[in-house]
Design a protein around this motif. Structure first.
Motif, PDB file in Angstrom:
ATOM      1  N   ALA A  35       0.836  -1.211   0.000  1.00  0.00           N
ATOM      2  CA  ALA A  35       0.000   0.000   0.000  1.00  0.00           C
ATOM      3  C   ALA A  35       0.866   1.253   0.000  1.00  0.00           C
ATOM      4  O   ALA A  35       0.562   2.235  -0.692  1.00  0.00           O
ATOM      5  CB  ALA A  35      -0.937  -0.006   1.203  1.00  0.00           C
ATOM      6  N   ALA A  36       1.950   1.231   0.770  1.00  0.00           N
ATOM      7  CA  ALA A  36       2.825   2.405   0.848  1.00  0.00           C
ATOM      8  C   ALA A  36       3.507   2.683  -0.486  1.00  0.00           C
ATOM      9  O   ALA A  36       3.735   3.842  -0.835  1.00  0.00           O
ATOM     10  CB  ALA A  36       3.871   2.196   1.933  1.00  0.00           C
ATOM     11  N   VAL A  38       2.282   2.517  -3.330  1.00  0.00           N
ATOM     12  CA  VAL A  38       1.355   3.263  -4.179  1.00  0.00           C
ATOM     13  C   VAL A  38       0.949   4.594  -3.530  1.00  0.00           C
ATOM     14  O   VAL A  38       0.952   5.641  -4.181  1.00  0.00           O
ATOM     15  CB  VAL A  38       0.090   2.420  -4.460  1.00  0.00           C
ATOM     16  N   GLU A  39       0.632   4.547  -2.236  1.00  0.00           N
ATOM     17  CA  GLU A  39       0.009   5.710  -1.606  1.00  0.00           C
ATOM     18  C   GLU A  39       0.986   6.815  -1.236  1.00  0.00           C
ATOM     19  O   GLU A  39       0.592   7.979  -1.201  1.00  0.00           O
ATOM     20  CB  GLU A  39      -0.769   5.264  -0.372  1.00  0.00           C
ATOM     21  N   TRP A  40       2.229   6.508  -0.936  1.00  0.00           N
ATOM     22  CA  TRP A  40       3.163   7.571  -0.566  1.00  0.00           C
ATOM     23  C   TRP A  40       3.480   8.513  -1.719  1.00  0.00           C
ATOM     24  O   TRP A  40       3.466   9.726  -1.521  1.00  0.00           O
ATOM     25  CB  TRP A  40       4.429   6.991   0.045  1.00  0.00           C
ATOM     26  N   VAL A  42       1.546   9.162  -4.297  1.00  0.00           N
ATOM     27  CA  VAL A  42       0.295   9.884  -4.545  1.00  0.00           C
ATOM     28  C   VAL A  42       0.077  10.929  -3.457  1.00  0.00           C
ATOM     29  O   VAL A  42      -0.278  12.077  -3.740  1.00  0.00           O
ATOM     30  CB  VAL A  42      -0.898   8.899  -4.621  1.00  0.00           C
ATOM     31  N   GLY A  43       0.314  10.539  -2.212  1.00  0.00           N
ATOM     32  CA  GLY A  43       0.164  11.477  -1.101  1.00  0.00           C
ATOM     33  C   GLY A  43       1.126  12.649  -1.201  1.00  0.00           C
ATOM     34  O   GLY A  43       0.772  13.781  -0.864  1.00  0.00           O
ATOM     35  N   ARG A  56      -3.032  12.583   5.207  1.00  0.00           N
ATOM     36  CA  ARG A  56      -3.930  11.450   5.465  1.00  0.00           C
ATOM     37  C   ARG A  56      -3.675  10.318   4.494  1.00  0.00           C
ATOM     38  O   ARG A  56      -3.706   9.144   4.874  1.00  0.00           O
ATOM     39  CB  ARG A  56      -5.388  11.909   5.377  1.00  0.00           C
ATOM     40  N   ILE A  57      -3.418  10.639   3.226  1.00  0.00           N
ATOM     41  CA  ILE A  57      -3.133   9.605   2.229  1.00  0.00           C
ATOM     42  C   ILE A  57      -1.839   8.881   2.585  1.00  0.00           C
ATOM     43  O   ILE A  57      -1.767   7.649   2.523  1.00  0.00           O
ATOM     44  CB  ILE A  57      -3.066  10.210   0.813  1.00  0.00           C
ATOM     45  N   MET A  58      -0.811   9.619   2.970  1.00  0.00           N
ATOM     46  CA  MET A  58       0.468   8.991   3.299  1.00  0.00           C
ATOM     47  C   MET A  58       0.405   8.199   4.600  1.00  0.00           C
ATOM     48  O   MET A  58       1.144   7.235   4.778  1.00  0.00           O
ATOM     49  CB  MET A  58       1.577  10.035   3.368  1.00  0.00           C
ATOM     50  N   HIS A  60      -2.283   6.486   5.620  1.00  0.00           N
ATOM     51  CA  HIS A  60      -3.250   5.406   5.463  1.00  0.00           C
ATOM     52  C   HIS A  60      -2.650   4.010   5.627  1.00  0.00           C
ATOM     53  O   HIS A  60      -3.247   3.174   6.319  1.00  0.00           O
ATOM     54  CB  HIS A  60      -3.966   5.545   4.115  1.00  0.00           C
ATOM     55  N   PRO A  61      -1.501   3.682   5.035  1.00  0.00           N
ATOM     56  CA  PRO A  61      -0.964   2.324   5.236  1.00  0.00           C
ATOM     57  C   PRO A  61      -0.679   2.007   6.704  1.00  0.00           C
ATOM     58  O   PRO A  61      -0.924   0.890   7.151  1.00  0.00           O
ATOM     59  CB  PRO A  61       0.327   2.322   4.423  1.00  0.00           C
TER      60      PRO A  61
END
Length: 75
Positions: A35-36, A38-40, A42-43, A56-58, A60-61
């Motif tokens: 998850a990290a 992808v999400e880091w 993007v965050g 919050r996006i970063m 989330h994992p």
């Protein structure tokens, strides 16, 4: 050169009779890493425009993915 598999151990839990968890935290760490990945990025991009949303996006994992996976597997 030896390549090892990441193993996470959580002792002192009351979710099983052995009071230790190995599978849940290990799978949780692998889900966290996926998850990290992808999400880091993007965050970080969102953070440039909306600071709190990017944070919050970063987060989330670590705050949602890892605990949900770890707690769903009792061993």
């Amino acid at each position: 050169m030896a390549i090892g598999v990441p193993m996470c151990v959580e002792c002192g839990t009351r979710s099983n009779p052995c009071r230790c968890k190995v599978v849940g935290p290990t799978v949780g760490f692998l889900a966290f890493a996926a998850a990290a990945l992808v999400e880091w990025p993007v965050g970080a991009l969102v953070y440039c425009f909306r600071h709190m949303k990017g944070r919050r996006i970063m987060a989330h994992p670590a705050t949602v993915v890892y605990p949900a996976v770890t707690n769903s597997i009792p061993i």
